[in-house]
Design a protein around this motif. Structure first.
Motif: not given
Length: 544
Positions: A193-194, A339-343, A378-379, A388-389
């Motif tokens: 997700i962005l 894991v949900l990665t959000i940018g 950064q993560t 979160l990125c």
């Protein structure tokens, strides 16, 4: 017996200086931007350097450092270990002709624009045909040199084509640092997700439609538009923007957010922005359709919500170390290991780092008003299964005026060569003399035939009111005054809040004010909402 100092000959000194020059040339000539001539918008690149780009730019230090003399690097740091300027913002320099043209407005009488003239939409800032540089095609067996050569060439051709296609329009000062674009490519590739974070005062000037079509329609990514700093404008305007974006971009979810909701009543206190965070979790759940369990995230928000303000962490809390991630292309596996990665994507100074701190309830990334403060992404783990990125701020190609770029913070005020011209832009949209209670310097002159306000007179009056005078001649320091007025606008001073409206807002203003969503937005704004509390006192802002 003390050690004797070793003699340092002139020959050694000469070699040392030569090594420093070569190192500096290496930093400047790594193919992250292309200069432009003063009489043309087209990039100016010598045939020799073009040949180097074709061959791979294996040894950029051998070329002249004048190659990038028309590129303005923001926050250039001298020396230091490694390439400290690798991720700096890079824009083309303004030509003397452009500056002189803007200076002509210093003494032009100001005419206030009507509220309807502040109603703007995306096409005004992003006309059809605009785009951003995409990562070129790549193969797994490509070497690092081949990949660099391919990306440098692709970026150069993109800049050339963009300037050629829009030669008849004034393009904004968009990002010319290839390294920063590489950061964006990697974040968009690795994220499920962005979050497109924009300043709620100027949302359509910071949300490129081509980004929506590339990421949503083509890459099938989930996108959430975060209207940050929503505490600075009336709730009815936020409601109107929600309606506008929902109608214009059907697959886009809109979440109002106030990072200031996370600050306590005492300066330096920091807590979680609970109302905005809960709405952000709800938006994420709509996009992932149960692929990741976000219960722990919600529980964390509710737990932080009940903590007394006095127990919150100080704003000076220790920040986490930057995690530099390889920006080389990789194939992304969605929701890997549960894991949900959000940018996060956004312009410089829209409050990305502040938003992350408000989501965490503590300071995990440093915050600065200086554009481009975040150098590389950064993560940060919000919970064990939500990552979160934080991506560096990026200025996308658009037709946003230079003055508006200054007002929403993508160009640093300290480096503006014509601050009075930018004040003229504000004065045409806000009644600065009335707001700041200024007295015209010509009023006391009985022989004065014209006492209309100009940008210069506004800066002069504010300088006299604040007691700013030059040392040599004792005249009002209009440059310092202009810079201060611009900072008041940038920081969201209660009395100098400039914001644009969506189309037809003035006509339907009553409906938006009575909309049930307006009350929900007031809860997100919290006690920090200042849109109905005009003040002319000089502010003392906490970090935003």
């Amino acid at each position: 017996m003390p050690n004797r100092s070793v003699a340092f000959s002139g020959k050694k000194k000469k070699k040392q200086l030569q090594a420093k020059r070569e190192k500096k040339q290496t930093v400047l000539c790594e193919g992250r931007g292309f200069p432009r001539s003063q009489n043309s918008k087209a990039p100016v690149v010598s045939e020799a350097i073009l040949a180097k780009v074709q061959e791979g730019i294996d040894n950029p230090a051998s070329e002249s450092a004048n190659y990038l003399e028309d590129i303005l690097t923001i926050n250039q740091q001298p020396g230091g270990r490694g390439n400290v300027n690798r991720y700096n913002l890079k824009f083309r320099k303004q030509t003397p002709e452009e500056i002189e043209k803007r200076k002509a407005l210093h003494y032009a009488p100001i005419k206030l624009l009507g509220e309807e003239e502040l109603e703007l939409e995306t096409e005004f800032f992003f006309p059809p045909g605009l785009d951003y540089p995409m990562r070129p095609e790549w193969k797994k067996n490509m070497s690092k040199q081949e990949l660099d050569r391919n990306e440098n060439k692709h970026f150069r051709l993109f800049c050339e084509k963009l300037d050629k296609d829009f030669a008849d329009k004034d393009l904004s000062l968009y990002e010319l640092n290839l390294e920063t674009w590489r950061q964006l490519w990697r974040v968009t590739e690795m994220s499920d997700i962005l979050l497109i974070i924009v300043d709620a005062r100027f949302p359509v000037s910071q949300f490129p439609p081509y980004l929506y079509y590339r990421l949503v329609e083509e890459a099938n990514k989930g996108i959430i538009l975060v209207l940050n700093k929503c505490d600075l404008i009336p709730p009815s305007v936020i409601v109107a923007w929600e309606h506008y974006f929902h109608n214009k971009f059907p697959k886009l979810l809109v979440v109002p957010f106030s990072s200031m909701e996370g600050y306590g009543h005492r300066r330096g206190m920091l807590r979680m922005a609970a109302e905005g965070s809960l709405r952000l979790v709800d938006a994420c759940e709509k996009l992932i359709h149960g692929s990741v369990d976000l219960t722990s995230w919600k529980e964390k928000i509710e737990e932080e919500r009940n903590i007394d303000n006095e127990m919150n962490q100080e704003c000076e809390a220790e920040e986490v170390s930057d995690i530099v991630i390889n920006t080389r292309p990789e194939h992304h596996e969605r929701y890997k290991d549960g894991v949900l990665t959000i940018g996060t994507i956004g312009y410089p100074n829209v409050g990305k780092s502040s938003l992350i701190n408000a989501l965490m309830g503590k300071k995990v990334v440093s915050v600065s008003r200086t554009p481009g403060h975040t150098k590389h992404f950064q993560t940060i783990f919000l919970t064990q299964n939500v990552k979160l990125c934080d991506c560096p701020g990026l200025v996308f190609p658009s037709t946003v005026s230079m003055h508006l770029q200054v007002l929403f913070g993508s160009f640093p005020i300290a480096q503006v060569r014509d601050p009075i011209g930018a004040v003229n832009y504000v004065a045409a949209r806000l009644d600065i003399p009335s707001i700041l209670k200024l007295q015209h310097s010509e009023v006391q002159n009985e022989t004065a035939s014209d006492t209309s306000w100009t940008a210069f007179y506004i800066c002069e009056a504010w300088a006299m009111k604040r007691g700013y005078y030059t040392r040599r001649k004792g005249a009002p320091d209009v440059s310092r005054s202009a810079n201060e007025i611009l900072r008041l606008c940038l920081n969201g001073h209660k009395s100098l809040v400039l914001f644009i409206r969506p189309p037809s807002y003035t006509q339907n203003k009553g409906d938006y004010e009575n909309d049930p969503r307006a009350e929900e937005i007031r809860q997100i704004q919290g006690v920090h909402a200042a849109v109905h509390e005009p003040s002319v006192e000089f502010p003392n802002h906490a970090c935003r």
